[in-house]
Design an enzyme around this catalytic site. Structure first.
Site, short mmCIF file in Angstrom:
data_model
loop_
_atom_site.label_atom_id
_atom_site.label_comp_id
_atom_site.label_asym_id
_atom_site.label_seq_id
_atom_site.Cartn_x
_atom_site.Cartn_y
_atom_site.Cartn_z
N PRO A 135 0.77 -1.22 -0.22
CA PRO A 135 -0.08 -0.05 0.24
C PRO A 135 0.78 1.25 0.23
O PRO A 135 1.93 1.39 0.78
CB PRO A 135 -0.63 -0.12 1.21
N ASN A 136 0.29 2.02 -0.82
CA ASN A 136 0.94 3.50 -0.84
C ASN A 136 2.30 3.77 -1.52
O ASN A 136 2.65 4.73 -1.78
CB ASN A 136 1.16 4.26 0.64
N ARG A 167 4.87 10.95 -2.04
CA ARG A 167 4.58 10.99 -0.65
C ARG A 167 5.67 11.01 0.03
O ARG A 167 6.82 10.23 -0.16
CB ARG A 167 4.11 9.45 -0.68
N TYR A 224 10.99 9.15 1.74
CA TYR A 224 11.03 7.99 0.90
C TYR A 224 11.80 8.42 -0.51
O TYR A 224 11.96 7.81 -1.32
CB TYR A 224 9.75 7.47 0.39
N ASN A 265 8.36 -5.39 -0.21
CA ASN A 265 8.21 -4.17 0.35
C ASN A 265 6.65 -4.13 0.72
O ASN A 265 5.77 -3.77 -0.11
CB ASN A 265 8.65 -3.00 -0.44
N ALA A 314 3.04 -0.34 4.91
CA ALA A 314 2.63 -0.67 6.56
C ALA A 314 2.13 -1.82 6.70
O ALA A 314 1.92 -2.51 7.83
CB ALA A 314 1.38 0.52 6.64
N GLU A 335 12.93 -9.14 2.57
CA GLU A 335 11.77 -8.01 2.89
C GLU A 335 12.76 -6.82 2.76
O GLU A 335 13.98 -6.83 2.88
CB GLU A 335 11.46 -8.25 4.52
N HIS A 342 12.85 -2.42 2.73
CA HIS A 342 11.95 -0.81 2.88
C HIS A 342 13.10 -0.03 2.46
O HIS A 342 14.37 -0.21 2.72
CB HIS A 342 12.05 -1.11 4.53
N SER A 383 13.05 3.17 3.94
CA SER A 383 13.36 3.77 4.90
C SER A 383 13.99 2.69 6.01
O SER A 383 13.92 1.50 5.73
CB SER A 383 12.32 4.55 5.66
N ARG A 407 12.14 4.72 13.25
CA ARG A 407 11.16 5.63 12.99
C ARG A 407 10.07 5.40 14.35
O ARG A 407 10.39 5.06 15.10
CB ARG A 407 10.36 5.39 11.78
C1 DQA Z 1 8.37 1.34 3.91
C2 DQA Z 1 8.22 1.40 5.48
C3 DQA Z 1 6.67 1.38 6.27
O1 DQA Z 1 6.68 1.49 7.65
C4 DQA Z 1 5.89 2.06 5.36
O2 DQA Z 1 4.67 1.88 6.14
C5 DQA Z 1 5.75 2.26 4.08
C6 DQA Z 1 7.08 2.20 3.62
C7 DQA Z 1 9.54 1.71 3.54
O3 DQA Z 1 9.83 1.09 2.37
O4 DQA Z 1 10.35 2.36 4.27
O5 DQA Z 1 4.66 2.64 3.29
O6 DQA Z 1 7.81 -0.18 3.81
#
Ligand code: DQA
Length: 158
Positions: free
Chosen positions: A17-18, A25, A30, A81, A84, A105, A107, A109, A114
């Site tokens: 998501p997102n 964003r 990011y 990735n 959330a 896995e 990410h 960030s 965080r």
């Molecule tokens: C994320 C880190 C997650 O906590 C966050 O909700 C994201 C992006 C990252 O790529 O840093 O949507 O997965």
């Protein structure tokens, strides 16, 4: 360490998501690159490693679960990735646990640096390893890690 791997060269990259909003964003967190830029660098690294990359993005938990199911028996590795969903999706955890190949896995960030609710990953326990905090560089690092793990697990390798 996860058990066996599926032979083959297909790596499925899943974006949760997102992540479709990357570039717009929270660029201070990011970065300014878009998801398509990250997919391009992952695809390039995959080609360099003799692998093929397939990418899917979804904002829906169930769709991501279906995509993991669809990778079973077909893909040698998954790079995920989960956005959330990383922090609470037990259905994604269970789907990944049923995948036979390599799981990385990823990410952009570093969630550990965080908010406290991001410090838990329910996906980490069913992944071979996690790459966090390197921004867009993480995409090629993840493919490189997959290539190394697949080479180590290839039949005939000790
Ligand atoms: C994320 C880190 C997650 O906590 C966050 O909700 C994201 C992006 C990252 O790529 O840093 O949507 O997965």
């Amino acid at each position: 360490m996860r058990a066996v791997s599926v032979p083959g060269t297909l790596v499925v990259l899943l974006s949760g998501p997102n992540l479709d909003l990357l570039g717009e964003r929270e660029p201070e967190v990011y970065g300014r690159d878009r998801l398509a830029d990250h997919v391009a660098s992952a695809t390039e690294e995959a080609a360099r490693c003799g692998l093929e990359l397939e990418h899917h993005q979804s904002n829906h938990e169930g769709e991501l679960v279906d995509l993991v199911h669809g990778a079973r028996g077909r893909a040698a590795a998954l790079i995920v990735n989960a956005g959330a969903l990383t922090h609470y999706s037990w259905s994604l955890h269970d789907a990944l646990a049923a995948f036979e190949g390599v799981v990385v896995e990823l990410h952009l960030s570093n969630p550990a640096a965080r908010e406290p609710w991001r410090h838990t990953s329910v996906v980490a326990g069913v992944a071979d390893g996690t790459i966090t905090g390197f921004g867009g560089l993480g995409y090629s690092l993840a493919v490189g890690a997959v290539a190394r793990l697949l080479a180590e697990r290839a039949p005939g390798t000790t």
